[in-house]
Design an enzyme around this catalytic site. Structure first.
Site: not given
Ligand code: ADP
Ligand code: ASP
Ligand code: MG
Length: 815
Positions: A606, A682
């Site tokens: 996460e 990302k």
């Protein structure tokens, strides 16, 4: 009338025997008692060792003999007082002399048959019972000694003799009818055949001697005094959380002891059961403890599973071949062959196809079994109707036992799920027709893990322990440890989670503690740790073989990321804040995902995007519930955001970047942030999680850095270029300002294509007001069409990143 049996540890030395005498003094005030004793703990093993050395012509047998002699002499010295001491010493030493002569005989003739073994080992119980009865006589003046060999008659199966129960029972009751002493001491284990040769009842057999006496005398109770406070839910030496079972049925006790609960020798139950005599297991070293009552029907009906036991060193024999199908008599021949060679069958399973039959035996018998079974089926093997016997060694059996299991569904499901979840490979399964026992054959090396996992599943439903192995304890890692330390008791109480940090490593040192590292002083301990290596870290985690093991990577290191595969393959979950694994080649990312599924180990990351913000989790929920991502717009770099939010006409770009690094908002190498690589990674991870197969090269990255900065070889050089190229950065700022815009570093994904770059954002855009180090992600999906799903908040910083990792740990714990 009561029968009490004291095991080896209970009579191991003078101090322990004194405890036994105290117990007997108390008991003899209330009832007539028969006391059965084992040899001084460890003596039987030593006697066998001496015999084996003597047969091998190894003179060290004399040394072992001397140790045995010294132990017995010492006990007499301490326990027997006054003039009696000399008499007792004389008798003990004449018995020892007899033993020595037999050992010398073995030495000379190289022969140590089972008959001789029985002769030798009988000295253990004969000596202990004599010494204890003399010590007792000194304390009570109303006791006597009776040689059990005069009472217990057996066949001639030396070392494991079968008792002739009728004659034995008559002998016992006749003797006790005449005997008027308050206490009679008898040696356990020893017996005789009809030729008056000494036989024995099998290792652990003193329990059985006591049961035979209790049964013949219809005693009120048979007490087995040992070194633990009863029969436990699992072997207390292996499973720390095990606890004594207060009540248990004869059948359950028999099943547990047959499958390895050594505290009770399996044949002991039968004679007690026949006469309905309760067996009470008690602790010599804690006589006030309740112990375990074994009776006809245990009152405690609630729990379907009563205990878990195991047997080590099992070999699995598989007889297999098409020639077996539908042909009667194969299994009969297999079992007859094993039985003729006195090979004990511990477990049997057969698939309904009749194509193969599987038999569990003790490893010690495996070689012989292979030979005799292949001989038995030599014809069928030569005709290729069946294959030569397959022998697999190094195995163990774990058994889950309970009378009440048959009335509960799903016990086996729970059992095998617990084993599977902990990566314990099950080789064979057997369930007794009584449904009182489900057994699984596993590898010897998995015993402790399997017992702990099963015990946890059936007896400790409440608390789940997570065993963390953390690599990287710099800024974020150290804060994570601190957060775990502070939150431990809350998690225990509210989520029933016990989060234990078992291993910690930085780039230089590593430390481990199976009980959990003290998080108040991990830092000092780590300084004194072993030299770090990723390989030995992995080997140690694997060796610990703990259930619910989790590897946590808090580094930004490529080598660490390469080790995830190894962990997942061992069913060890991986939690990473390191982005490298998920943003490397697509095939690598896919492999990790596949391994995670295959080995039932989680792989959570996460914190790879937006630090502690629930970005990946939200995305996963969308996808799992059937939504499809059509577009992503995001500001994903807390560091770039910090930089461009603070950079204006009055400040220097160089100083702002320095400040961002000092405050911990950038990667250790700020070029990874400023070149846009970090943001590209990302958005890549987000697109992959959204189901698109992209690689880093597919992400368009138009750098805002001047050529000189891009060329810089070192971090210092890079910082220098930020000074020399100051006008380039001012130009970027002024252009945005003139257009009434803000500079934001934006990642985008549209129609399968992704890009990253610096953009001028106007006042109407949701990105315009983004403050400080905040991140924002807009997901446009088939369900969120006009208004995107927005996630916004602090997306960088050690505290929030650590709490994101902690969140993954908790998610995993609650699965
Ligand atoms: P004794 O010498 O008194 O006969 P044993 O060594 O034969 O004692 O049996 C006691 C031991 O049995 C305990 O110390 C323990 O290690 C072992 N054991 C194995 N399984 C169990 C169990 N389920 N409950 C209690 N003890 C067990
Ligand atoms: N002394 C024997 C043994 O060690 C019998 C017993 O202790 O029960 O096996
Ligand atoms: Mg025992």
């Amino acid at each position: 009338m009561k029968v009490l049996k004291f095991g080896g540890t209970s009579v191991a030395n003078a101090e322990n025997i004194s405890k036994v005498i105290k117990i007997l003094e108390n008991e003899s005030k209330k009832h007539k008692i028969a006391v059965v004793v084992s040899a001084l703990g460890g003596t039987t093993d030593m006697l066998i060792e001496a015999g084996e050395l003597a047969t091998a012509k190894d003179e060290n047998y004399l040394e072992v003999f001397q140790q045995i002699a010294d132990r017995h002499n010492n006990v007499v010295e301490v326990l027997i007082k006054g003039q009696k001491k000399q008499t007792v010493l004389k008798h003990v030493n004449s018995k020892l002399e007899e033993l020595k002569q037999i050992l010398q005989g073995i030495y000379l003739i190289n022969e140590f048959s089972n008959k001789t073994i029985d002769k030798i080992v009988s000295f253990g119980e004969l000596l202990s019972s004599y010494i204890i009865s003399e010590a007792l006589e000194q304390a009570l003046q109303n006791s006597s000694l009776k040689d059990s060999r005069e009472l217990i008659l057996t066949d001639s199966t030396f070392t494991n003799a079968i008792v002739k129960t009728k004659e034995t029972s008559t002998n016992i009751s006749t003797f006790f009818k005449k005997n008027k002493d308050k206490v009679v001491v008898l040696p356990g284990f020893v017996s005789r055949n009809k030729n008056n040769d000494t036989t024995t009842l099998g290792r652990g057999g003193s329990d059985y001697t006591a049961a035979l006496i209790a049964s013949a005398l219809k005693a009120d109770v048979l007490e087995i005094w040992t070194d633990v406070s009863g029969m436990y839910t699992a072997n207390p030496k292996l499973v720390k959380q095990a606890f004594p079972i207060t009540e248990i049925s004869y059948q359950e006790a028999m099943e547990l002891s047959h499958f390895g609960a050594k505290v009770l020798y399996p044949p002991t139950v039968q004679p007690a059961l026949q006469k309905n005599i309760p067996i009470h297991i008690k602790n010599t070293f804690a006589p006030a403890d309740e112990g375990t009552f074994i009776t006809k029907k245990s009152k405690d009906k609630k729990e379907p599973v009563k205990g878990i036991s195991h047997i080590e060193n099992i070999a699995l024999l598989t007889l297999e071949g098409n020639g077996m199908i539908g042909v009667p008599g194969f299994s009969k021949r297999l079992f007859s062959a094993l039985s003729r060679s006195n090979i004990n069958v511990v477990l049997i399973t057969q698939a309904s196809s009749e194509h193969s039959i599987c038999v569990g035996i003790y490893s010690a018998d495996a070689k012989k079994a292979k030979q005799i079974v292949d001989e038995e089926f030599v014809y069928e093997i030569s005709k290729k109707k069946i294959k030569p016997l397959l022998v697999e060694d190094g195995l163990a059996i774990v058994a889950v036992v309970g009378d009440n299991m048959k009335n509960h569904q799903g016990i086996s499901g729970r059992m095998f799920r617990a084993l599977g979840k902990n990566n314990v490979n099950v080789r064979a399964i057997a369930q007794g027709a009584s449904e009182r026992n489900i057994s699984a054959v596993i590898s010897n090396i998995d015993i402790k893990k399997a017992l702990t996992a099963l015990h946890n599943r059936f007896f400790e439903k409440q608390i789940k322990t997570l065993n963390l192995f953390i690599v990287g304890v710099g800024n974020v890692g150290a804060i994570l440890l601190n957060q775990i330390n502070k939150q431990q008791s809350y998690l225990n109480e509210n989520l029933l989670l016990n989060v234990k940090v078992v291993g910690i490593s930085n780039s230089k040192k590593m430390i481990f503690d199976e009980e959990g590292i003290d998080l108040n002083c991990w830092n000092e301990q780590l300084k004194k740790g072993k030299k770090q290596s990723l390989k030995s870290f992995f080997d140690t985690v694997k060796e610990f073989n703990l259930s619910n093991s989790i590897f946590v990577d808090v580094t930004a290191n490529e080598e660490v990321a390469k080790t995830y595969k190894d962990y997942l393959k061992e069913s060890i979950s991986v939690i990473a804040c390191n982005k490298i694994a998920c943003s490397s080649k697509y095939s690598d990312y896919q492999e990790l995902k596949d391994l995670s599924r295959k080995y039932n180990a989680s792989f959570l990351f996460e914190t790879n995007v937006g630090a502690g913000l629930p970005v990946i989790n939200t995305l996963n929920n969308l996808i799992n519930s059937g939504d499809k991502i059509t577009s992503i717009q995001a500001v994903l770099s807390g560091s770039l955001n910090f930089i461009f939010n603070n950079f204006d006409e009055n400040s220097s770009f160089h100083d702002i970047v320095k400040q961002a690094q000092e405050e911990g908002y950038t990667e250790p190498d700020p070029r990874i942030d400023l070149s846009g690589v970090d943001v590209a990674r990302k958005i890549l991870i987000l697109t992959r999680e959204a189901g698109y197969k992209l690689d880093l090269k597919d992400i368009k990255n138009q750098s805002f850095l001047p050529k000189e900065s891009l060329k810089a070889k070192t971090v210092d050089d890079f910082y220098n270029t930020l000074k020399t190229e100051a006008s380039h950065f001012s130009k970027l700022y002024n252009s945005a300002k003139n257009n009434d815009c803000q500079l934001k570093y934006v990642a985008e994904f549209n129609n399968g294509k992704a890009s990253v770059g610096l953009k001028e954002i106007n006042k109407e855009h949701p990105f315009y007001n983004l403050k400080g180090k905040d991140n924002i992600v807009l997901f446009f999906t088939e369900r969120y069409i006009e208004q995107p799903l927005i996630i916004k908040g602090a997306g960088a910083g050690a505290e929030v990143t650590a709490s994101g990792l902690f969140g993954d740990i908790i998610t995993l714990g609650r699965n």
